[in-house]
Design a protein around this motif. Structure first.
Motif, PDB file in Angstrom:
ATOM      1  N   PRO A   1       2.218   0.106   1.297  1.00  0.00           N
ATOM      2  CA  PRO A   1       2.494  -0.566   0.024  1.00  0.00           C
ATOM      3  C   PRO A   1       2.758   0.451  -1.085  1.00  0.00           C
ATOM      4  CG  PRO A   1       0.524  -1.461   1.058  1.00  0.00           C
ATOM      5  CD  PRO A   1       0.902  -0.222   1.813  1.00  0.00           C
ATOM      6  N   ASN A   2       3.290  -0.005  -2.178  1.00  0.00           N
ATOM      7  CA  ASN A   2       3.650   0.854  -3.304  1.00  0.00           C
ATOM      8  C   ASN A   2       2.403   1.402  -3.994  1.00  0.00           C
ATOM      9  OD1 ASN A   2       4.572   2.007  -5.646  1.00  0.00           O
ATOM     10  ND2 ASN A   2       5.811   0.256  -6.283  1.00  0.00           N
TER      11      ASN A   2
ATOM     12  N   MET B   1      -1.147  -1.263  -8.778  1.00  0.00           N
ATOM     13  CA  MET B   1      -2.589  -1.334  -8.552  1.00  0.00           C
ATOM     14  C   MET B   1      -2.904  -2.123  -7.272  1.00  0.00           C
ATOM     15  SD  MET B   1      -5.626  -3.231 -10.644  1.00  0.00           S
ATOM     16  CE  MET B   1      -4.962  -4.803 -10.166  1.00  0.00           C
ATOM     17  N   VAL B   2      -2.259  -3.274  -7.087  1.00  0.00           N
ATOM     18  CA  VAL B   2      -2.515  -4.071  -5.894  1.00  0.00           C
ATOM     19  C   VAL B   2      -2.034  -3.325  -4.657  1.00  0.00           C
ATOM     20  CG1 VAL B   2      -1.970  -6.223  -4.683  1.00  0.00           C
ATOM     21  CG2 VAL B   2      -2.478  -6.266  -7.138  1.00  0.00           C
ATOM     22  N   GLY B   3      -0.837  -2.754  -4.724  1.00  0.00           N
ATOM     23  CA  GLY B   3      -0.302  -1.993  -3.598  1.00  0.00           C
ATOM     24  C   GLY B   3      -1.192  -0.835  -3.205  1.00  0.00           C
TER      25      GLY B   3
ATOM     26  N   ALA C   1      -9.140  -3.130   0.671  1.00  0.00           N
ATOM     27  CA  ALA C   1      -9.810  -4.413   0.489  1.00  0.00           C
ATOM     28  C   ALA C   1      -9.568  -5.319   1.687  1.00  0.00           C
ATOM     29  CB  ALA C   1      -9.320  -5.073  -0.800  1.00  0.00           C
ATOM     30  N   LEU C   2      -8.339  -5.349   2.162  1.00  0.00           N
ATOM     31  CA  LEU C   2      -8.014  -6.190   3.306  1.00  0.00           C
ATOM     32  C   LEU C   2      -8.654  -5.658   4.582  1.00  0.00           C
ATOM     33  CD1 LEU C   2      -6.527  -8.676   4.227  1.00  0.00           C
ATOM     34  CD2 LEU C   2      -4.455  -7.316   4.461  1.00  0.00           C
TER      35      LEU C   2
END
Length: 144
Positions: free
Chosen positions: A94-95, A99-101, A107-108
């Motif tokens: 992910p990027n 922040m989510v990336g 977390a997952l």
């Protein structure tokens, strides 16, 4: 994104063999599963490698359990025929500028590890003998 039915078919095969009095030919197994004998032979090969099944050749040959049904857990079966975890993470990174990336994989992974542990614990509690008992119980209820 597809899921595999190898585990379900492997449990079906082993449960069928657990109730058999002798060797079961792949054509009979295929008839019970509802698929072709070639697919069954490939999966039986994996079950032989795992030490769950043995086969005999000849006109009265076929597959049979190599171990008692009480000694084969569904967790062992799952691990012998499936190649992926219950939940797989991103195929590409992910990027990291997002922040989510940047944080989602960790977390997952935590959730996936907990889910996998729960599934493993459940499958470890159930044996092929238990599956056969459940099948026989369901068949008796259906007769009533």
């Amino acid at each position: 994104m597809t899921t595999s039915s190898r585990f379900a078919v492997a449990v079906h095969i082993l449960t069928l063999l657990a109730q058999a009095d002798g060797p079961v030919p792949s054509s009979m197994i295929a008839g019970s599963v509802g698929t072709n004998p070639a697919l069954i032979r490939r999966l039986v090969g994996a079950l032989i490698e795992a030490g769950f099944v043995t086969t005999t050749m000849g006109s009265t040959g076929g597959a049979m359990l190599a171990r008692p049904a009480t000694d084969i857990t569904l967790l062992e079966v799952f691990r012998s025929v499936e190649t992926t975890a219950l939940i797989t993470l991103h195929q590409s990174a992910p990027n990291p500028a997002c922040m989510v990336g940047r944080e989602i994989t960790g977390a997952l992974r935590h959730v996936a590890d907990r889910a996998q542990a729960a599934m493993d614990a459940t499958l470890a509690e159930v044996t092929i003998a238990g599956m056969l008992a459940d099948v026989e119980h369901a068949a008796q209820r259906r007769k009533r």
